[in-house]
Design a protein around this motif. Sequence first.
Motif, PDB file in Angstrom:
ATOM      1  N   GLU A 201       0.796  -1.311  -0.139  1.00 37.21           N
ATOM      2  CA  GLU A 201      -0.034  -0.052   0.024  1.00 37.21           C
ATOM      3  C   GLU A 201       0.901   1.368  -0.046  1.00 37.21           C
ATOM      4  O   GLU A 201       0.329   2.436  -0.202  1.00 37.21           O
ATOM      5  CB  GLU A 201      -0.789   0.048   1.346  1.00 37.21           C
TER       6      GLU A 201
ATOM      7  N   ASN B 139       1.873   4.901  -6.754  1.00 40.33           N
ATOM      8  CA  ASN B 139       0.897   5.846  -7.108  1.00 40.33           C
ATOM      9  C   ASN B 139       1.415   7.258  -7.640  1.00 40.33           C
ATOM     10  O   ASN B 139       2.113   7.108  -8.469  1.00 40.33           O
ATOM     11  CB  ASN B 139       0.223   6.041  -5.727  1.00 40.33           C
ATOM     12  N   LYS B 140       1.288   8.283  -6.925  1.00 44.22           N
ATOM     13  CA  LYS B 140       1.622   9.434  -7.666  1.00 44.22           C
ATOM     14  C   LYS B 140       2.978  10.255  -7.076  1.00 44.22           C
ATOM     15  O   LYS B 140       3.373  11.197  -7.704  1.00 44.22           O
ATOM     16  CB  LYS B 140       0.376  10.399  -7.258  1.00 44.22           C
TER      17      LYS B 140
ATOM     18  N   LYS C 164       7.318   4.966  -7.257  1.00 47.83           N
ATOM     19  CA  LYS C 164       6.463   6.117  -6.791  1.00 47.83           C
ATOM     20  C   LYS C 164       5.722   5.611  -5.434  1.00 47.83           C
ATOM     21  O   LYS C 164       5.712   4.587  -5.333  1.00 47.83           O
ATOM     22  CB  LYS C 164       5.367   6.408  -7.662  1.00 47.83           C
TER      23      LYS C 164
ATOM     24  N   THR D  87       2.676   6.280  -2.318  1.00 46.12           N
ATOM     25  CA  THR D  87       1.171   6.607  -2.215  1.00 46.12           C
ATOM     26  C   THR D  87       1.409   7.523  -1.073  1.00 46.12           C
ATOM     27  O   THR D  87       2.371   7.565  -0.537  1.00 46.12           O
ATOM     28  CB  THR D  87       0.452   5.506  -1.800  1.00 46.12           C
ATOM     29  N   ASP D  88       0.180   7.962  -0.819  1.00 47.48           N
ATOM     30  CA  ASP D  88      -0.005   9.079   0.266  1.00 47.48           C
ATOM     31  C   ASP D  88       0.222   8.476   1.458  1.00 47.48           C
ATOM     32  O   ASP D  88       1.076   8.859   2.393  1.00 47.48           O
ATOM     33  CB  ASP D  88      -1.365   9.645   0.458  1.00 47.48           C
TER      34      ASP D  88
END
Length: 177
Positions: A17, A21-22, A45, A47-48
């Motif tokens: 997790e 992502n970004k 990358k 994730t938050d």
Amino acid sequence: EVCEIVNGGTPDTKVTEYWGNKHLWITPKDMGKLNGIYVEDTERKLTDSGLKNSSAKSLPKNSIILSSRAPIGHLAINTKEIATNQGCKGLVPSKGLNSLFLYYFLSKSVKLLNDLGSGTTFKEISGTKLAEVRIPFPPLPEQHRIVAILDETFSAVSKAKDNAEKNQKNARELFES
């Protein structure tokens, strides 16, 4: 005094997790593969959640990324927000310090940065030692003038190198014919 030094970090690689992502995330190994001054994208990358659950911090665009170990001295300027692993230091220039000026200064100072590094397995420069490096801070118009001269010079060198490679290829083809 002229920039903030930001340490990087790595989220737990076993927690899926945290990854994919970004949020751009770069390591010294990735920096060694860069062609040019700027980093616009990264292979990995976060994730938050990955950014939040690690010591990695997001650097604003136009920061300087310096590999601080394995090896000391890879440099890049980010065109988007980016985080780094612990093998990098982010240098966020203060107002009035041109990012390219700082980049060129640091690229000329790699030997000094290596000399400031310590360690037995591999050298690393700490944030404390990096903060001791005296960075020239001329007025902003002078920084822009210096950067313009260096950009023009490096462009001419690159063009000359390309021409020499083309001439060498042409000479080989002529010889073979």
